[in-house]
Every structure is written in structure tokens, then in C-alpha cells.
Design an enzyme around this catalytic site. Sequence first.
Site, short mmCIF file in Angstrom:
data_model
loop_
_atom_site.label_atom_id
_atom_site.label_comp_id
_atom_site.label_asym_id
_atom_site.label_seq_id
_atom_site.Cartn_x
_atom_site.Cartn_y
_atom_site.Cartn_z
N GLU A 249 2.22 -15.28 -8.03
CA GLU A 249 3.42 -15.84 -8.67
C GLU A 249 3.52 -17.34 -8.44
O GLU A 249 3.87 -18.09 -9.35
CB GLU A 249 4.67 -15.14 -8.14
CG GLU A 249 4.79 -13.68 -8.51
CD GLU A 249 5.10 -13.47 -9.99
OE1 GLU A 249 5.09 -12.31 -10.44
OE2 GLU A 249 5.37 -14.46 -10.71
N ARG A 253 3.34 -19.87 -11.75
CA ARG A 253 4.58 -20.58 -12.06
C ARG A 253 4.56 -22.02 -11.54
O ARG A 253 4.85 -22.95 -12.30
CB ARG A 253 5.78 -19.83 -11.46
CG ARG A 253 5.91 -18.41 -11.97
CD ARG A 253 7.28 -17.84 -11.68
NE ARG A 253 7.28 -16.38 -11.68
CZ ARG A 253 8.36 -15.63 -11.85
NH1 ARG A 253 9.52 -16.20 -12.04
NH2 ARG A 253 8.29 -14.30 -11.82
N ASP A 382 -2.98 -6.46 -16.48
CA ASP A 382 -2.89 -7.23 -17.72
C ASP A 382 -3.58 -8.59 -17.76
O ASP A 382 -4.53 -8.80 -18.52
CB ASP A 382 -1.41 -7.40 -18.11
CG ASP A 382 -0.52 -7.88 -16.96
OD1 ASP A 382 -1.05 -8.22 -15.89
OD2 ASP A 382 0.71 -7.91 -17.15
N GLU A 516 6.56 -10.95 -23.67
CA GLU A 516 5.26 -10.51 -24.19
C GLU A 516 5.27 -10.16 -25.68
O GLU A 516 4.29 -10.44 -26.39
CB GLU A 516 4.75 -9.31 -23.38
CG GLU A 516 4.36 -9.65 -21.96
CD GLU A 516 5.53 -9.80 -21.02
OE1 GLU A 516 5.39 -10.45 -19.97
OE2 GLU A 516 6.63 -9.27 -21.35
N THR A 602 -0.88 -17.47 -18.07
CA THR A 602 -0.12 -16.25 -18.29
C THR A 602 1.39 -16.46 -18.13
O THR A 602 2.16 -15.54 -18.37
CB THR A 602 -0.61 -15.13 -17.35
OG1 THR A 602 -0.19 -13.87 -17.86
CG2 THR A 602 -0.10 -15.32 -15.93
#
Length: 622
Positions: A249, A253, A382, A516, A602
Site C-alpha cells: 500500500e 500510494r 489482481d 475498477e 495500480t
Amino acid sequence: MPVATLLPFTATPNRKSASPTSFRLTEKFILLLVFSAFITLCFGAIFFLPDSSKLLSGVFFHSSAVETNTHTGPDSSDAGSAGNDDRLLAKIKKDHEKALLEAKDTLQKLPDVIQNDILADKAKVTKESMGKGAKDGNNLPFIEYHRPPGATGLEPQDPETRERRAKIKEMMKHAWDSYKRYAWGSNELRPVSKHGHSSNLFGSIKGATIVDALDTLYIMEMFEEFDAATDWVEKSLDFNVNAEVSVFEVNIRFVGGLLSAYYLSGKEVFRRKAVELGEKLLPAFKTPTGIPWALLNLKSGIGRNWPWASGGSSILAEYGTLHLEFMHLSRLSGNPEFAQKVMNIRKVLNRLEKPQGLYPNYLNPNSGQWGQHHVSVGGLGDSFYEYLLKAWLMSDKTDEEGKKMYYDALQAIETNLMRKSTNGLTYIAEWKGGLLEHKMGHLTCFAGGMIALGADGAPGDKTGHQMEQAAEIARTCHESYARTTLKLGPEAFRFDGGVEAIATRQNEKYFILRPEVIETYMYMWRFTHDPKYREWGWEAVQALEQHCRVDGGYSGVRDVYASSPNYDDVQQSFYLAETLKYLYLLFSEDDHLPFEHWVFNTEAHPLPVIRKDKTDRPNEVE
């Protein structure tokens, strides 16, 4: 005759070194003999003391460790010398024990990991020995900044599209202003209760929403807000925290957000902060295989995995979603270690047998073996597949290994996981030990956009086939929205028990402002210009405004099938980073962040394609 001529070697009045204590020839001869004896004694002591090689190295190469243990004063006694010998022997014993431990640790590592460690050490030595003239005050190499094309775009020609895009910008302003008013400096906002919210994913690092929103502010030309965010990053963003963070994360980010802000604006503070944080994440790779830990204490460098993850395994979507950012970190820092770490992950994966060609979600970082054979293109899996494709695209299509891994994996997914419902909806199921679970997550809906993005490079004549697959997945995900009361998609939906594209379990009915589905609409619009994708996106805008907008920002809802929203009271940072950005780009012209120059991480942070041209400059504006 002057007296001075009768006294050889005495000083004459005109010499600069005149001294009343000058020696006669016989006295000098005696001193020379004493000095020679002293030298002989010293060298004898050196050669006959234990571990004389270390002492010699201290004499000739100025070893600080040896000097510390062998220096004595001019009047030291025999007892003092014996004490020094004891300390020297103790140090030698300690050094041997340390060397044995290091050797034992090294033997547990795989050959490729050992080789990477050697290369990293060599790179570190090279970096430390570089002249200071080649670096700035922050120890980073000088890079001539060139902004890639399309950082901002032209206004849409169509009046309705222009109006809709302006509405999305207004939504961003409401979300940002609310965060700034009620939660400035916190990681996220609680828009209903109007105060800050922090997730344990970030430890005690602050400002996730600020860093995540930087590029969206820039892309939407909200430059006043961008400058305020930049000022906060420069003065308040601090990574010197004694706290455990999610490597995944924090990478997607914070590192991704800072890299993107640098490439869009050229401001050095973002490059400096991105590299600083990247260096703090490197200890996560200190495992026998080089597969990184999921969690890392940024101060101690101690890592571990989630306690619930299959026998202490690392998670595919986490260790597999570092590649884009780390390749850029190497490029911007001049340190090849970042790239070496992520390339080693591929080596470990390529040595393993894949069940049915699939990648299980769990991999043990100690043994280098798969955990439970659970496969998903949604949560836990994913973005690993996404980054294989995007690594190839970001390398200017030179990363042939990434390309092969992606298309091989996609073929295995099509064969083993892709299914069609009774009424013709294509979905991607999950695979657990050879058995299919006919469930598709909201996270899996990104796959429509991914397959469309990779269709042009598909092997053989599969481009058209993959575009059809992408369109079918987009339709299925749209249906998951259309079949709810609030016209917002559930966290997961099922295709069994007589239902299709509907959540049947209470813990799958929530919506947390996820991007998404919008992401897939944006990609499908860019590649087809089919107006239905903009219409579907506008339906989502209306639902967000009607059911998620509150006075203090935007909130997720707990049940999309309820007649009225029950707010979860969290404005996720990715709502500003991804959902609103993809909506804005859906209603923008294709020259805004064009795919031939940019690849999105992503978290929707755009990173430039690394051109392999003669100047090695990324996407220079011509």
C-alpha cells in the site's frame, strides 16, 4: 678563523634552522644505531604477534578497526600491552563468529539471491566512491527534467462532454476541500462525522490523501490546490517513523504518487521523497528468497507477513506489484538495487511449477514454495497480472520476459477461470485447489481494461478475440451495477444458485468508492470510442452524487441493495487518486495522458514509458 669553522655541523648564523643543540658526528652515529634497533624490534613484534596480517593491514592500509585496538601511548607498560593483546584476541574471536553467522545465512539463500546481493554491494561501493560533483545536496544524480506529452489536455470539443467533465472536476473539488477543511494531514477523511481517519496500512505515516491526490489535482489543472499539497509534502511528509506499514500500500500510494507528481511537475521534492521512501522499503526484501515481506517496520527494518496468509506466505498481488515503481526509482536515483530486487522476484517465479499454468496467491518467502493453491484475478492476485503487461509497455516494449509471462498467464486464466453464465455474461471465477468458486469481485473488474490494453500485442491473431473478452467483462461489471438499488456495484457478485451478477452474502454488498469498473470503461472508450462507455460512466457519476455525496465529502455505503444509503463514513484516498481521475479521463480527449507515453500504476498514478533512445530521455517533448 672563526670559531664556527672548527666545529663541524654546528649551525652558522645565516641558516634558517640554526639551533644551539646540534649534534657531533659520533653522537649522530650512536642515535642511528639506536633508531635501527628500534625499527627491527617493532617489525619483529608485528610478525610474531597473533594475526599479524591484521596488524600489517592496519600499518599499511590504515584500518580503523586495527588502529582502535592497537594504539597505545608512548609510556604504556607491559601490563597494558597484555591487555591490548587480550582485547585483540577477543575481537578476532568475535569477527570469526560473525563471519560464521553470515556464511550460514548466505548458504540458506538461493544462488540468484546471492548474486543479486553481490551486485548490490558492488553498486553501493561504486555509488559511495562517486565524486560529489555529480550529485546534488540530497545525494541524487543530476537529471535533466523533460515533461512527457499530455500532462494536461485540451477541452473536449463536444459541449455535453465538456460539461460532464467539468462536473467531475467539481466533484474532485468537493472531495478535496472537505478533506482539507476537516482532515488536513490525516490519511483519510470521515465525511459524515467530519474528522480525520487513519488506517493501520500506513503505520504512522500521514497524508495519504494528499500524496494520492497530487497527480489528479495537476491533471485537472487545480494548480492552487496542487501547490498547497506540494508545500505540505515538503514541510510535513515524514517517513522517519517507528511503525509497521504495508509495503504494497505504501508503494502504490506514496511511492507511486510521488513519482507521478515528479514526472508531471518536475519538482525535485517529489523525486527526493520518493527515493527516500523507496530506500526505507528495501529491507523488506531481506528474506532467503528475496520475496519481500508484506509488513515492514520502517525504523528497525524488521519484516513479517500477514498472520492469516497461508502459513506465513507473501501475497502475489503485493510482492508482484512493485515492479513499475522500483524500475523508476532505479532510474531517478542511479541505484540499480531497486530494479534488481524486482527482477529477482521474476527469477523465483520462473523456477516454480505453475498448477495449470496459474499463479497461486500465496508464496512462502523462506522456502520459495507455493502456499495454498488459491488463484484469483481479483483480491490477492489482481495487480500482479496488470504489472506484467505494464512492465512490458513501460519498457517501450523491450521487456520480453514480462510480455511472455503476461500472455501465458492470460491464456491460463481464459482456459481455467473464464466462464459464461446461462444468460451469456462472461465472468472470471476463482480457483481453489482445482475447484471453481463462481464469484467475481469488484476488484476483478479491472481485467476488462487490462485485456483491452494488451490486446494489440497479443500473439497470433488474438487481438480481436481479446477485445471481445474485454468488452464482455465490461458488460458483466456494468450489470453488477445496474442490478442494484443504488446503481453502485457490490464488493463481489456471484453466478450460482440461480443468480447472475448479484451479491448474495451480506458481507459482499458494500461499496467503498472503488474505481475498477470506471477504469475499464475508460480503457474501453479509448480503444473503441463506443459512446456506451461514457454513458455507463455518467450513470456511475449520478449514483455517486445521489447516494455517496454528503456535506463533508463522499462516503462509501454498506448495502447497495438497500433503498437508502447506510454510510460507512470513509472517503478513501483512492477515490481521489483513481475513481475521479478515471472518470475525468473518460470524458477527456485521447491526447490527455496518451497511452503511448504513459502507463498507470495500480493506484492510477501515471508513469512515463522509459524510452530506449540515444539520449535515454523519457518521452521528451519535441
